[in-house]
Design a protein around this motif. Sequence first.
Motif, PDB file in Angstrom:
ATOM      1  N   THR A   1     -10.177  19.854  -4.626  1.00  0.00           N
ATOM      2  CA  THR A   1     -10.958  20.596  -3.639  1.00  0.00           C
ATOM      3  C   THR A   1     -10.659  20.028  -2.261  1.00  0.00           C
ATOM      4  OG1 THR A   1     -12.860  19.151  -4.036  1.00  0.00           O
ATOM      5  CG2 THR A   1     -12.763  21.201  -5.278  1.00  0.00           C
TER       6      THR A   1
ATOM      7  N   GLU B   1     -13.019  32.138  -7.917  1.00  0.00           N
ATOM      8  CA  GLU B   1     -13.192  31.220  -9.040  1.00  0.00           C
ATOM      9  C   GLU B   1     -13.380  31.961 -10.359  1.00  0.00           C
ATOM     10  OE1 GLU B   1     -15.917  27.281 -10.169  1.00  0.00           O
ATOM     11  OE2 GLU B   1     -16.356  28.469  -8.380  1.00  0.00           O
TER      12      GLU B   1
ATOM     13  N   PRO C   1     -13.945  17.464  -7.520  1.00  0.00           N
ATOM     14  CA  PRO C   1     -14.140  18.866  -7.883  1.00  0.00           C
ATOM     15  C   PRO C   1     -15.379  19.057  -8.742  1.00  0.00           C
ATOM     16  CG  PRO C   1     -11.850  18.237  -8.161  1.00  0.00           C
ATOM     17  CD  PRO C   1     -12.609  16.976  -7.878  1.00  0.00           C
TER      18      PRO C   1
ATOM     19  N   ASP D   1     -18.677  22.069  -5.347  1.00  0.00           N
ATOM     20  CA  ASP D   1     -17.369  22.652  -5.082  1.00  0.00           C
ATOM     21  C   ASP D   1     -16.899  23.388  -6.333  1.00  0.00           C
ATOM     22  OD1 ASP D   1     -16.614  22.052  -2.410  1.00  0.00           O
ATOM     23  OD2 ASP D   1     -16.201  19.970  -2.945  1.00  0.00           O
ATOM     24  N   PRO D   2     -15.847  24.205  -6.220  1.00  0.00           N
ATOM     25  CA  PRO D   2     -15.322  24.881  -7.412  1.00  0.00           C
ATOM     26  C   PRO D   2     -14.920  23.885  -8.489  1.00  0.00           C
ATOM     27  CG  PRO D   2     -14.391  25.816  -5.408  1.00  0.00           C
ATOM     28  CD  PRO D   2     -15.135  24.585  -4.993  1.00  0.00           C
TER      29      PRO D   2
ATOM     30  N   SER E   1      -4.445  29.155  -5.533  1.00  0.00           N
ATOM     31  CA  SER E   1      -5.712  28.931  -4.837  1.00  0.00           C
ATOM     32  C   SER E   1      -6.859  29.106  -5.822  1.00  0.00           C
ATOM     33  CB  SER E   1      -5.860  29.909  -3.672  1.00  0.00           C
ATOM     34  OG  SER E   1      -5.928  31.248  -4.138  1.00  0.00           O
ATOM     35  N   TYR E   2      -7.887  28.290  -5.642  1.00  0.00           N
ATOM     36  CA  TYR E   2      -9.045  28.321  -6.543  1.00  0.00           C
ATOM     37  C   TYR E   2     -10.267  27.939  -5.724  1.00  0.00           C
ATOM     38  CZ  TYR E   2     -11.762  27.563 -10.854  1.00  0.00           C
ATOM     39  OH  TYR E   2     -12.690  27.629 -11.866  1.00  0.00           O
ATOM     40  N   PHE E   3     -10.946  28.976  -5.200  1.00  0.00           N
ATOM     41  CA  PHE E   3     -12.093  28.719  -4.332  1.00  0.00           C
ATOM     42  C   PHE E   3     -13.249  29.603  -4.768  1.00  0.00           C
ATOM     43  CE2 PHE E   3      -9.412  31.949  -2.470  1.00  0.00           C
ATOM     44  CZ  PHE E   3     -10.291  32.927  -2.025  1.00  0.00           C
ATOM     45  N   GLU E   4     -14.368  29.469  -4.076  1.00  0.00           N
ATOM     46  CA  GLU E   4     -15.585  30.161  -4.493  1.00  0.00           C
ATOM     47  C   GLU E   4     -15.385  31.662  -4.659  1.00  0.00           C
ATOM     48  OE1 GLU E   4     -20.286  30.605  -3.065  1.00  0.00           O
ATOM     49  OE2 GLU E   4     -18.821  29.578  -1.810  1.00  0.00           O
TER      50      GLU E   4
ATOM     51  N   GLU F   1      -8.588  24.303  -3.687  1.00  0.00           N
ATOM     52  CA  GLU F   1      -9.605  25.077  -2.977  1.00  0.00           C
ATOM     53  C   GLU F   1      -9.027  25.671  -1.695  1.00  0.00           C
ATOM     54  OE1 GLU F   1     -14.221  24.604  -1.376  1.00  0.00           O
ATOM     55  OE2 GLU F   1     -13.036  22.812  -1.832  1.00  0.00           O
ATOM     56  N   ASP F   2      -8.152  24.931  -1.034  1.00  0.00           N
ATOM     57  CA  ASP F   2      -7.503  25.400   0.199  1.00  0.00           C
ATOM     58  C   ASP F   2      -6.058  24.927   0.153  1.00  0.00           C
ATOM     59  OD1 ASP F   2      -6.512  25.730   2.825  1.00  0.00           O
ATOM     60  OD2 ASP F   2      -8.504  25.527   3.687  1.00  0.00           O
TER      61      ASP F   2
END
Length: 279
Positions: free
Chosen positions: A86, A65, A91, A95-96, A59-62, A37-38
């Motif tokens: 996350t 996603e 996760p 959260d994503p 990276s995999y965030f809102e 996520e960060d």
Amino acid sequence: MTAPGVLVLAATPIGQYGDAPPRLAAELTGADVVAAEDTRRLKRLTSDLGITLGGRVVSYFEGNESARTPLLLEALLAGERVVLVTDAGMPSVSDPGYRLVAAAVEHDVRVTAVPGPSAVLTALAVSGLPVDRFCFEGFLPRKAGERSRRLADLAREERTMVFFEAPHRTEAALAAMAEALGGDRPGAVCRELTKTHEEVRRGPLADLVSWAADGVRGEVTIVVEGAAPAAEVGSDPDSLRAAVADEEAAGATRKEAIADVARRAGLPKREVYAAVHLA
């Protein structure tokens, strides 16, 4: 044909890095792909754990996603081991992660987890409120009207309720809870769980609103006791009318009162309506 890989949902500490589950370091070092996520927090985490990642980091965030899920699915279908982390906790829990899990399941990719810290369960455990039955409601809507409607729907919820909230919205959320659920409803505000400045404030919602007026900092989880079980309602017209009147006096609309009384009495709503309007 290449066998599908594995998606690993890895829980990370919600406060102290010493709470990291033992398998976390092994999964991170053995991953082909680490979706974070960060990525900056991931770098701090690996430093604290004293490990070096061997796979690539994405990276995999809102915000990305939806776009990144197909790319990670491709890696899984190519036989790679993808570890998802996350900022804190498990996760996909507020959260994503849900989109990727759903895509993996749809394509028969194995999904497993590294269990570990959870703000939901930690707050519930230390709240001092009943834990035999509970529900997780995540974040309340930001808009006041939507928030009030959500809480009105929860007014008769008998299970202990757990919410996440931003610190700058905590006072408003508690005030809305007190209005919808009653100022005397017991609750607990759990702040900075497992961290140096951990604080658990317990008391009636009205008192918690006053406390929060001075400002709240840090990660916040709110726990609220469920409603007392509703008393059974007799099926005769007089009892039905009295029960509807009680509901309305407590703040319910006529429509809401009729629906709730019908449920408690085990009757169709039309019968309760008739008792109220055709008397």
